[in-house]
Design an enzyme around this catalytic site. Structure first.
Site, PDB file in Angstrom:
ATOM      1  N   ASP A  98       0.996  -1.320  -0.054  1.00 62.33           N
ATOM      2  CA  ASP A  98      -0.113   0.144   0.082  1.00 62.33           C
ATOM      3  C   ASP A  98       1.132   1.142   0.086  1.00 62.33           C
ATOM      4  O   ASP A  98       2.004   1.313   0.754  1.00 62.33           O
ATOM      5  CB  ASP A  98      -0.923  -0.033   1.022  1.00 62.33           C
ATOM      6  CG  ASP A  98      -2.278   0.309   0.882  1.00 62.33           C
ATOM      7  OD1 ASP A  98      -2.634   1.352   0.305  1.00 62.33           O
ATOM      8  OD2 ASP A  98      -3.074  -0.574   1.220  1.00 62.33           O
ATOM      9  N   ASP A 200      -3.085   4.935  -2.231  1.00 64.08           N
ATOM     10  CA  ASP A 200      -4.121   5.271  -1.400  1.00 64.08           C
ATOM     11  C   ASP A 200      -4.385   7.011  -1.598  1.00 64.08           C
ATOM     12  O   ASP A 200      -3.717   7.730  -1.924  1.00 64.08           O
ATOM     13  CB  ASP A 200      -3.502   5.071   0.086  1.00 64.08           C
ATOM     14  CG  ASP A 200      -4.486   5.601   1.034  1.00 64.08           C
ATOM     15  OD1 ASP A 200      -5.568   4.941   1.486  1.00 64.08           O
ATOM     16  OD2 ASP A 200      -4.587   6.811   1.632  1.00 64.08           O
ATOM     17  N   GLU A 257      -6.697   4.238  -5.782  1.00 65.15           N
ATOM     18  CA  GLU A 257      -8.049   4.405  -5.333  1.00 65.15           C
ATOM     19  C   GLU A 257      -8.490   5.605  -5.957  1.00 65.15           C
ATOM     20  O   GLU A 257      -7.936   6.768  -5.497  1.00 65.15           O
ATOM     21  CB  GLU A 257      -7.563   4.316  -3.716  1.00 65.15           C
ATOM     22  CG  GLU A 257      -8.954   4.666  -2.950  1.00 65.15           C
ATOM     23  CD  GLU A 257      -8.912   4.845  -1.467  1.00 65.15           C
ATOM     24  OE1 GLU A 257      -9.689   4.616  -0.871  1.00 65.15           O
ATOM     25  OE2 GLU A 257      -8.100   5.515  -1.191  1.00 65.15           O
ATOM     26  N   HIS A 329     -10.991  -3.351   2.791  1.00 65.09           N
ATOM     27  CA  HIS A 329     -10.942  -3.118   3.995  1.00 65.09           C
ATOM     28  C   HIS A 329     -12.041  -1.700   4.499  1.00 65.09           C
ATOM     29  O   HIS A 329     -11.774  -1.483   5.604  1.00 65.09           O
ATOM     30  CB  HIS A 329      -9.571  -2.953   4.439  1.00 65.09           C
ATOM     31  CG  HIS A 329      -9.014  -1.819   3.881  1.00 65.09           C
ATOM     32  ND1 HIS A 329      -8.702  -1.439   2.389  1.00 65.09           N
ATOM     33  CD2 HIS A 329      -8.655  -0.607   4.245  1.00 65.09           C
ATOM     34  CE1 HIS A 329      -8.180  -0.537   2.145  1.00 65.09           C
ATOM     35  NE2 HIS A 329      -8.070   0.343   3.011  1.00 65.09           N
ATOM     36  N   ASP A 330     -12.414  -1.220   3.316  1.00 61.80           N
ATOM     37  CA  ASP A 330     -13.235   0.141   3.661  1.00 61.80           C
ATOM     38  C   ASP A 330     -14.629  -0.205   3.274  1.00 61.80           C
ATOM     39  O   ASP A 330     -15.784   0.590   3.653  1.00 61.80           O
ATOM     40  CB  ASP A 330     -12.808   1.172   2.893  1.00 61.80           C
ATOM     41  CG  ASP A 330     -11.509   1.582   3.025  1.00 61.80           C
ATOM     42  OD1 ASP A 330     -10.812   1.788   4.290  1.00 61.80           O
ATOM     43  OD2 ASP A 330     -10.789   2.117   2.212  1.00 61.80           O
TER      44      ASP A 330
END
Ligand code: GLC
Length: 558
Positions: A98, A200, A257, A329-330
């Site tokens: 990440d 991210d 993202e 994970h969100d």
């Protein structure tokens, strides 16, 4: 057809805190991931994305990094990570990490220096502004609620910007030195042989800062920050620079993202785009409004879902390449989002798997999705770790919901739904940890849903393995990876039908997204059943498919 290694990949996303605890402290770690590599190999995935394992105070699950070059001791050591990269590679699995470069932790050395000395060069690594009349420079609301400006202690009228929590100060990308430092760091990790990065919050790096009061859009008198910091003009210069200086020379896989408008997508994912692919939010955030309040239902329909998924397919195949996902994970668990409670079972889980895994793009499977893990039920707000969940609860109360209503709405959407420990077997803590206390409660249903109990051919896990294998090898592989996506018109919103076509080979995917029996007339050229979630396929003399509730069928013309 433009072949790339990452187009042929099947990705598995790991949330390290919750995957496997090897040292018995109740929290997952890198050695735990190493232990489970054979599982991942058997599943058939070729890339593993691990959420942040860098040094972090963990205010936002590791997305608040205090040292980009070190693994946090809670996850192990840098040597463990090196070993993971090498061992995974030996099994044909690439690791992607990440990359969190919109902000750092406030405990990062740069920010500490910036606070300590207003004249230090590090002040300009972040975004400091003077307030107005004892108030912050403007009334932006951070993504996690409350003002996006935090007052600097011991200074009269000084604030810093944080788009996320106040422990995540935003970096100043306008500063050349900041960008250079970040590119060096990215190259450090790529040089170790990782496959690339999931990137991210990258659309937030360019800001259009104005000192004024904007029209509030919530009960708190604040305005959603996204309007001024998402994909702002000029961002393309930095995104190109980032790619040219780091990813491109390494032939990396990058997935950002980034909810990019269709008309700009080719710049991002085209042949010479900034990234290999981006995550589209239109179908995963379908149940919440754009401003993100979890307690406001969007009242989406299956037609909306179909429209978003198909649009995403068509536009990504035209402009470049797409990333396919239902969970991360969100997000809460996909089965709870898309399927009514009473219809949650193995058929509907396999149906969802077919729907997204057979589309064009690189599929991302989130840990536990392959065994059909579901949302969790917490006892009280104290059980939640996620900072966004606590914020959303407060916002729901502020909007006038009762405590019970706010709790229910929060639970429905909480990011902790997908952050509960992985369910391996029926032993203590689902085989995740030997500790008496795990960092987050294990979902109570682990005795029903776990890896060990799915070692048989009718299981969700086995079905995922079949879908992955179809994509990776055998005669349909090329068609599934590179074939064109062609949507079919149906007269019912609950029938999702599309073809994948490459040369003479055609696949037809037929899905009944409902709890009713349905039928669908199929062209006679589709005479071969490739995979179905029901053992019996009803194809009658008129060549109509009789579809049981939540049936999914893949047919081919050879
Ligand atoms: C991304 C991450 C999310 C995190 C946020 C701030 O959206 O996926 O988990 O909270 O960025 O870094």
């Amino acid at each position: 057809m433009n072949r790339e290694w990452w187009k042929e990949a099947v990705v598995y996303q790991i949330y390290p805190k919750s995957f496997q605890d090897a040292d018995g402290d109740g929290m997952g770690d890198i050695r735990g991931i190493i232990q489970r590599l054979p599982y991942l190999q058997q599943l058939g995935v070729t890339v593993v994305w691990i959420c942040p394992v860098y040094k972090s105070p963990m205010d936002d699950g590791g997305y608040d990094i205090s040292d980009y070059y070190s693994v946090d001791p809670m996850f192990g050591s840098n040597e463990d990570l090196d070993e993971l990269i090498v061992q995974a590679d030996a099994l044909g699995i690439k690791i992607i990490m990440d990359l969190v470069i919109n902000h750092t932790s406030d405990e990062h050395e740069w920010f500490q220096q910036a606070l300590k000395d207003p004249n230090s060069k590090y002040r300009d690594y972040y975004i400091f502004r003077e307030g107005v009349d004892g108030q912050p420079p403007n009334n932006w609301r951070s993504y996690f609620g409350n003002s996006a400006w935090e007052k600097v202690e011991n200074e009269d009228n000084m604030y810093y910007l944080h788009a996320f929590t106040k422990k995540q100060p935003d970096l100043n990308w306008e500063n050349d030195e900041v960008r250079e430092a970040l590119y060096d760091m990215v190259n450090y990790w790529l040089d170790k042989g990782i496959g690339g990065f999931r990137i991210d919050a990258i659309l937030n790096i360019k800001k259009r800062i104005e000192t004024k009061q904007f029209e509030p859009d919530g009960e708190d008198g604040l305005a959603f920050i996204g309007h001024w910091i998402l994909n702002q003009p000029g961002i393309e210069v930095w995104l190109k620079e980032l790619n040219d200086r780091t990813f491109k020379p390494h032939n990396s896989m990058t997935v950002a993202e980034a909810n990019v408008p269709d008309e700009r997508l080719s710049e991002y994912i085209g042949n010479d785009g900034f990234f290999s692919m981006v995550f589209d939010f239109s179908y995963t955030d379908i149940d919440v409004p754009i401003t993100g309040e979890w307690f406001k239902f969007s009242n989406w329909t299956l037609s909306d879902l179909k429209k978003h998924m198909y649009r995403h397919q068509l536009v990504s195949q035209e402009k470049g390449w797409g990333a396919l996902y239902l969970e991360n994970h969100d997000q809460p668990r996909s089965i709870n989002k898309y399927v009514p409670e009473q219809d949650i079972h193995d058929y509907s889980k396999k149906m969802l798997a077919t729907l997204f895994m057979m589309m064009q793009g690189t599929p991302f499977i989130y840990q536990g999705q392959e065994i059909g893990m579901t949302n969790t039920q917490m006892d009280s707000m104290d059980d939640y770790d996620d900072i966004a969940t606590h914020d959303q609860y407060q916002r729901a109360l502020l909007a006038g919901l009762s405590e019970d209503e706010a709790f229910a709405a929060t639970n429905r959407r909480s990011r902790d739904n997908s952050r509960t420990p992985m369910q391996w077997d029926t032993s203590k803590n689902a085989g995740f940890s030997t500790s008496d206390k795990t960092w987050m409660k294990v979902n109570r249903n682990y005795d029903q849903i776990n890896v060990a109990s799915q070692q048989h051919e009718a299981s969700v896990l086995h079905y995922y393995k079949q879908l992955i294998a179809l994509r990776r090898e055998g005669k349909y592989s090329e068609t599934i990876v590179y074939g064109a996506f062609l949507p079919a018109e149906t007269d019912r919103e609950e029938l999702f039908v599309y073809q994948r076509v490459l040369g003479d080979r055609k696949l037809l995917i037929v899905i009944n997204f409902s709890n009713q029996d349905r039928s669908y007339p199929v062209d006679r050229e589709f005479h071969n059943v490739v995979l179905s979630n029901y053992a019996e396929i009803g194809l009658n003399a008129q060549h109509e498919l009789n579809l049981k509730p939540y049936a999914s069928v893949i047919l081919s013309n050879d």
